[in-house]
Enzyme design. Structure first.
Site, mmCIF file in Angstrom:
data_model
loop_
_atom_site.group_PDB
_atom_site.id
_atom_site.type_symbol
_atom_site.label_atom_id
_atom_site.label_comp_id
_atom_site.label_asym_id
_atom_site.label_seq_id
_atom_site.Cartn_x
_atom_site.Cartn_y
_atom_site.Cartn_z
ATOM 1 N N GLN A 1 0.823 -1.201 0.000
ATOM 2 C CA GLN A 1 0.000 0.000 0.000
ATOM 3 C C GLN A 1 0.862 1.258 0.000
ATOM 4 O O GLN A 1 1.855 1.344 0.729
ATOM 5 C CB GLN A 1 -0.924 0.016 1.216
ATOM 6 C CG GLN A 1 -2.006 -1.045 1.203
ATOM 7 C CD GLN A 1 -3.205 -0.662 0.344
ATOM 8 O OE1 GLN A 1 -3.196 0.333 -0.370
ATOM 9 N NE2 GLN A 1 -4.247 -1.488 0.411
ATOM 10 N N GLU B 1 -1.116 -16.196 -2.318
ATOM 11 C CA GLU B 1 -0.574 -15.187 -3.228
ATOM 12 C C GLU B 1 0.035 -15.874 -4.450
ATOM 13 O O GLU B 1 0.834 -16.795 -4.310
ATOM 14 C CB GLU B 1 0.491 -14.339 -2.519
ATOM 15 C CG GLU B 1 1.248 -13.375 -3.393
ATOM 16 C CD GLU B 1 0.333 -12.392 -4.127
ATOM 17 O OE1 GLU B 1 0.491 -12.249 -5.350
ATOM 18 O OE2 GLU B 1 -0.528 -11.780 -3.466
ATOM 19 N N ASP C 1 -8.309 -8.660 -0.432
ATOM 20 C CA ASP C 1 -7.886 -7.347 -0.940
ATOM 21 C C ASP C 1 -7.527 -7.554 -2.412
ATOM 22 O O ASP C 1 -6.357 -7.563 -2.791
ATOM 23 C CB ASP C 1 -6.691 -6.815 -0.150
ATOM 24 C CG ASP C 1 -6.371 -5.361 -0.490
ATOM 25 O OD1 ASP C 1 -7.075 -4.785 -1.349
ATOM 26 O OD2 ASP C 1 -5.414 -4.812 0.082
ATOM 27 N N CYS D 1 -10.627 -1.555 -3.730
ATOM 28 C CA CYS D 1 -10.177 -0.264 -4.252
ATOM 29 C C CYS D 1 -11.080 0.209 -5.386
ATOM 30 O O CYS D 1 -10.769 1.200 -6.050
ATOM 31 C CB CYS D 1 -8.723 -0.343 -4.720
ATOM 32 S SG CYS D 1 -8.437 -1.569 -6.016
#
Length: 467
Positions: free
Chosen positions: A275, A324, A370, A397
């Site tokens: 971030q 991930e 996220d 986002c």
């Protein structure tokens, strides 16, 4: 592109009646809607179309006839020109009001009974970005650096970088001088330098420069010493990109930069997501943690990157599983667990869809997402509902794809408990939103109709062909 776009048609004395999610002033005509750069509500202007299809058009202001009382002088007009910070013509208070209103409008249209909490302000309004990337063009035999104007490849040169950490701006200004010395300019031009990226950590006080090239520039020792000395950077990394892959070479310093959130330390490689607004990220993670009232839970951290969220929540968990797909980020996450002496975290180097479809367990209590701006794959949502994971924390986002996905979760038997916006990117139209969902006790599917606003950000941009 139709004839309207080709002819760059001008409309006179048009008025913006609202603001779009992307920060455009919205002008409604009989035949279609026009989205105008740098035009506020109730402002009147002559505008020029630069792209259009049968339903929508994009335009720039040729002459501003009536100004809004809310308009202020921007800190950097170059940012306004490029479209990188379209809201910097508003006070920060009015930026927040706009983002709150746009978010509420989007939810009211699609999920009318959901209350939106008041947006959380950013600790910093400028100088908050720990990473920034600039495009490079050679103009009049000189290398120029800036942002591409929205929907074009026209470079808007940036003489300052007010959104970035001050240390990044200082390094940038020094690098611009060095880049246009004879030998280095030729070297970078021959290597087809396309982008430069700066990263900085307030925690470690490290600054890194990444040069994105198509060919490997062969710096002499003298040139490397000159760059290191005059820019005051701690590491220089080359990113060589061709059509098929990217490779990295560290010229000096470390490939990683060390960051910190509270007492947790993170080593982050140059190709891993982290971030950019660290102080606001800390606040957001603390809020996410507050949504998990129980302890000793099995938690999935999906799209985990370098493990920031998973490691932040580890103290509340029996076990954390970090998923991930980027192998370098996954390795960073593994190393970060060792650095922070956290041993209840496991790491899976797979795509989230692949993992959840095949490996999600009934015993998993909470999942934290996220995802990228595109949101969640339908298969991911279906796998979560099949596994009957009780609590979902969705960090988004992109409010549009968030609403789209929440409608599906609702249809699959989840209730939407809270929606909390965070202003992660002041001066821009972007909003980060945290949604809390929980599994309903009754397995009762609710039929819902998905109605997104007529301008879908992803589809509008993907369909456009720009001159």
């Amino acid at each position: 592109m139709n004839d309207l776009g080709k002819n760059k048609k001008i409309y006179k004395n048009v008025c913006a009646t609202e603001m779009s999610y992307e920060g455009f002033g919205v002008v409604k005509l009989k035949d279609f809607t026009i989205f105008v750069e740098n035009l506020l509500i109730d402002e009147i202007a002559d505008i020029e179309i630069f792209w259009a299809n049968k339903k929508i058009a994009f335009a720039i202001v040729k002459k501003l006839i009536k100004k809004s009382e809310l308009r202020i002088e921007p800190k950097s007009f170059e940012l306004v020109q490029s479209g990188a910070a379209p809201l910097c013509v508003l006070s920060y208070e009015n930026q927040l009001k706009l983002k709150q209103n746009i978010t509420e409008k989007l939810f009211k249209r699609n999920l009318p009974n959901i209350k939106i909490n008041e947006i959380k302000t950013s600790p910093k309004k400028y100088e908050y970005r720990n990473k920034i990337t600039l495009h490079v063009s050679k103009i009049n035999d000189e290398l120029k650096f800036g942002f591409y104007k929205k929907y074009s490849h026209d470079l808007i040169v940036q003489s300052t970088l007010p959104l970035a950490h001050k240390e990044i701006e200082d390094v940038y200004l020094n690098f611009v001088k060095i880049a246009n010395t004879n030998k280095i300019s030729k070297l970078l031009t021959d290597a087809n330098l396309s982008e430069i990226t700066f990263r900085h950590s307030n925690f470690s006080n490290e600054t890194q420069l990444i040069l994105n090239c198509q060919k490997l520039p062969k710096f002499s020792n003298e040139q490397i010493n000159q760059i290191q000395k005059l820019t005051n950077i701690d590491s220089l990394v080359l990113c060589i990109a061709d059509k098929h892959k990217k490779s990295y070479k560290t010229i000096f310093g470390n490939e990683y930069i060390k960051y910190a959130i509270n007492n947790l330390k993170f080593k982050v490689s140059n190709d891993s997501f982290y971030q950019v607004n660290e102080e606001q990220t800390k606040r957001m993670y603390e809020y996410v943690s507050s949504l998990i009232s129980e302890n000793n839970l099995n938690i999935i951290d999906a799209f985990s990157g370098v493990g920031t969220i998973g490691l932040f929540l580890a103290k509340k968990a029996k076990n954390i599983t970090c998923i991930e797909i980027n192998k370098f980020a996954s390795q960073c996450a593994f190393n970060n667990a060792i650095i922070n002496n956290i041993n209840n975290v496991s790491f899976v180097n797979l795509g989230v869809t692949e993992y959840l479809v095949n490996k999600a367990q009934i015993s998993d209590d909470v999942i934290v997402f996220d995802p990228p701006r595109s949101g969640l794959d339908r298969k991911v949502i279906e796998s979560i509902t099949t596994a009957k994971i009780n609590k979902i924390i969705y960090i988004s986002c992109n409010p549009r794809t968030l609403v789209r996905d929440l409608l599906i979760f609702k249809e699959k038997g989840y209730s939407i408990n809270s929606i909390q916006p965070f202003d992660m990117f002041p001066q821009t139209f972007h909003v980060e939103t945290v949604a809390l969902l929980s599994k309903l006790d009754v397995d009762k599917h609710i039929s819902v109709k998905i109605e997104l606003d007529e301008l879908d950000l992803t589809s509008a941009e993907s369909k456009a062909t720009y001159a």
